[in-house]
Design a protein around this motif. Structure first.
Motif, mmCIF file in Angstrom:
data_model
loop_
_atom_site.group_PDB
_atom_site.id
_atom_site.type_symbol
_atom_site.label_atom_id
_atom_site.label_comp_id
_atom_site.label_asym_id
_atom_site.label_seq_id
_atom_site.Cartn_x
_atom_site.Cartn_y
_atom_site.Cartn_z
ATOM 1 N N GLN A 153 -5.788 -5.406 -2.692
ATOM 2 C CA GLN A 153 -7.473 -5.789 -3.547
ATOM 3 C C GLN A 153 -7.184 -5.708 -4.904
ATOM 4 O O GLN A 153 -6.381 -4.997 -5.695
ATOM 5 N N ASP B 50 -15.813 -9.850 -0.534
ATOM 6 C CA ASP B 50 -15.311 -8.285 -1.350
ATOM 7 C C ASP B 50 -16.371 -8.980 -2.588
ATOM 8 O O ASP B 50 -16.993 -7.798 -3.033
ATOM 9 N N ASN C 171 -2.648 -1.563 4.876
ATOM 10 C CA ASN C 171 -4.042 -1.559 5.333
ATOM 11 C C ASN C 171 -4.091 -0.214 6.406
ATOM 12 O O ASN C 171 -2.753 0.149 6.671
ATOM 13 N N TYR D 254 -14.087 4.896 1.402
ATOM 14 C CA TYR D 254 -15.666 3.874 1.388
ATOM 15 C C TYR D 254 -16.323 4.594 0.405
ATOM 16 O O TYR D 254 -17.117 6.160 0.667
ATOM 17 N N VAL E 120 -17.071 -5.900 5.124
ATOM 18 C CA VAL E 120 -16.223 -7.094 5.410
ATOM 19 C C VAL E 120 -15.364 -6.342 7.122
ATOM 20 O O VAL E 120 -15.157 -7.492 6.989
ATOM 21 N N SER F 150 -14.795 -0.821 -0.099
ATOM 22 C CA SER F 150 -13.371 0.753 -0.189
ATOM 23 C C SER F 150 -13.236 0.880 -2.478
ATOM 24 O O SER F 150 -13.968 0.090 -2.823
ATOM 25 N N ASN G 43 -11.878 6.159 5.627
ATOM 26 C CA ASN G 43 -10.608 5.204 7.174
ATOM 27 C C ASN G 43 -9.938 5.772 7.147
ATOM 28 O O ASN G 43 -10.103 7.015 8.100
ATOM 29 N N LYS H 87 -15.395 2.286 9.988
ATOM 30 C CA LYS H 87 -16.468 1.782 8.888
ATOM 31 C C LYS H 87 -18.218 0.659 9.714
ATOM 32 O O LYS H 87 -19.193 1.203 9.399
#
Ligand code: LMR
Length: 332
Positions: free
Chosen positions: A170, A71, A208, A235, A32, A89, A145, A39
């Motif tokens: 999320q 997602d 984020n 992830y 995504v 994630s 990440n 990623k």
């Protein structure tokens, strides 16, 4: 059939068998985020290594930026076999029933990447990956990440500053609790929908990593970014289990090697990618960067760490305690 026909038929059959033998195994790898993120780069590295080392017997098609699935849909697509690989994630495994993954979302549980890796790369990470087997998914690797920062259109310096703000999260119950702990209103949204939600005021802010914020242009629609490093985005690279188990053994071992090296590459670059992105956000000049003093950060930690206890029933007290033991976490 005369001899000439027979020879032609045999030649055609041989050609089609050769073609069949040569047709590569295709891996659709959906994700995504943008290509220019930890990623995105990891997926490209895996593709490059897998294709080169298999001499073209494997073709990896990487679909970034929610091009194929958002997602929630991407996990369903993986289970159905519509795609073969993903790297969601760790905050997105709860809806599958793998609630323990949400332990990585506990605010302030990791002080640095080294602590995090002790957990991920040790017995705890191993056990979590194994727990996916029963869901038709095989866990291949953890990718980094980085630490999350808060963004909003109003400055966030104190826990009180969150009161009443609509914050995108999320799909993790821990993240929901984290924002409720500071009296904000968390809202689950797919990653691909965040920019527009910020632009139209559907949400006031979010959390984020700098690489995700910059590559999705969130900084263009958020006036403030607080460098809080309060949590982490990492992830689990996963594959459809039936597909993975059905691969010829030599190919599977080539892919495992490619994954090992792509993982090393991601680990080595993720932190600098995020540092770079934070500089770019500052240079773009649309977002004011707020740096918390150690005292201010300690106040956030105190306000949010009650979530650890609140989430014991969901995630497991033993798991949380095992991580404390590994990292030396001390409540404020
Ligand atoms: C998000 O949804 O905010 C991120 O986890 C996206 C990603 O995959 O990094």
């Amino acid at each position: 059939m005369n001899l000439k026909h027979l020879i032609t038929a045999a030649a055609l059959l041989a050609a089609s068998l050769a073609g069949f033998a040569q047709s590569p195994i295709v891996i659709k790898f959906s994700h995504v985020v943008a290509d220019d993120t930890p990623k995105g780069k990891g997926a490209q590295k895996f593709k490059e290594l897998a294709e080169a080392r298999s001499n073209g017997r494997v073709r990896v098609e990487v679909y970034p930026n929610s091009q194929l699935y958002k997602d929630k849909e991407e996990l369903e697509a993986l289970q159905l076999g519509a795609v073969q690989m993903l790297a969601p994630s760790l905050s997105k495994f709860g809806p599958l029933g793998a609630k323990e993954f949400e332990v990585f979302d506990l605010p302030f549980i990791f002080d640095n990447v080294q602590e995090l890796h002790r957990v991920m790369d040790g017995a705890i990470g191993n056990r979590l990956m194994k727990s996916l087997d029963s869901k038709g998914i095989v866990g291949l690797a953890f990718w980094d990440n980085g630490f999350k920062e808060m963004t909003a259109n109003t400055p966030l310096r104190k826990p009180e500053d969150f009161r009443g703000l609509k914050m995108r999260i999320q799909s993790s119950k821990v993240l929901d609790a984290q924002f409720r702990a500071v009296n904000a209103n968390p809202q689950v949204l797919a990653f691909s929908e965040v920019y527009q939600a910020m632009q139209t005021g559907v949400v006031d802010g979010s959390e984020n990593t700098p690489s995700n914020i910059f590559s999705q242009h969130h900084n263009e629609v958020q006036k403030y970014l607080t460098v809080s490093d309060h949590g982490y985005i990492g992830y689990a690279v996963v594959a459809n289990k039936k597909f993975w188990d059905g691969l010829p053994a030599d190919i599977r071992s080539i892919l495992e090697g490619a994954m090992k090296d792509a993982t090393k590459f991601t680990t080595e670059h993720a932190q600098s990618d995020n540092e770079e992105a934070l500089k770019k956000i500052a240079a773009a000049g649309k977002t004011q960067i707020i740096r918390l003093t150690p005292q201010e950060r300690a106040v956030w930690k105190k306000a949010m760490e009650k979530v650890h206890r609140q989430m014991e029933d969901r995630i497991g007290r033993d798991l949380i305690q095992a991580i404390y033991k590994e990292t030396g976490f001390k409540p404020e």
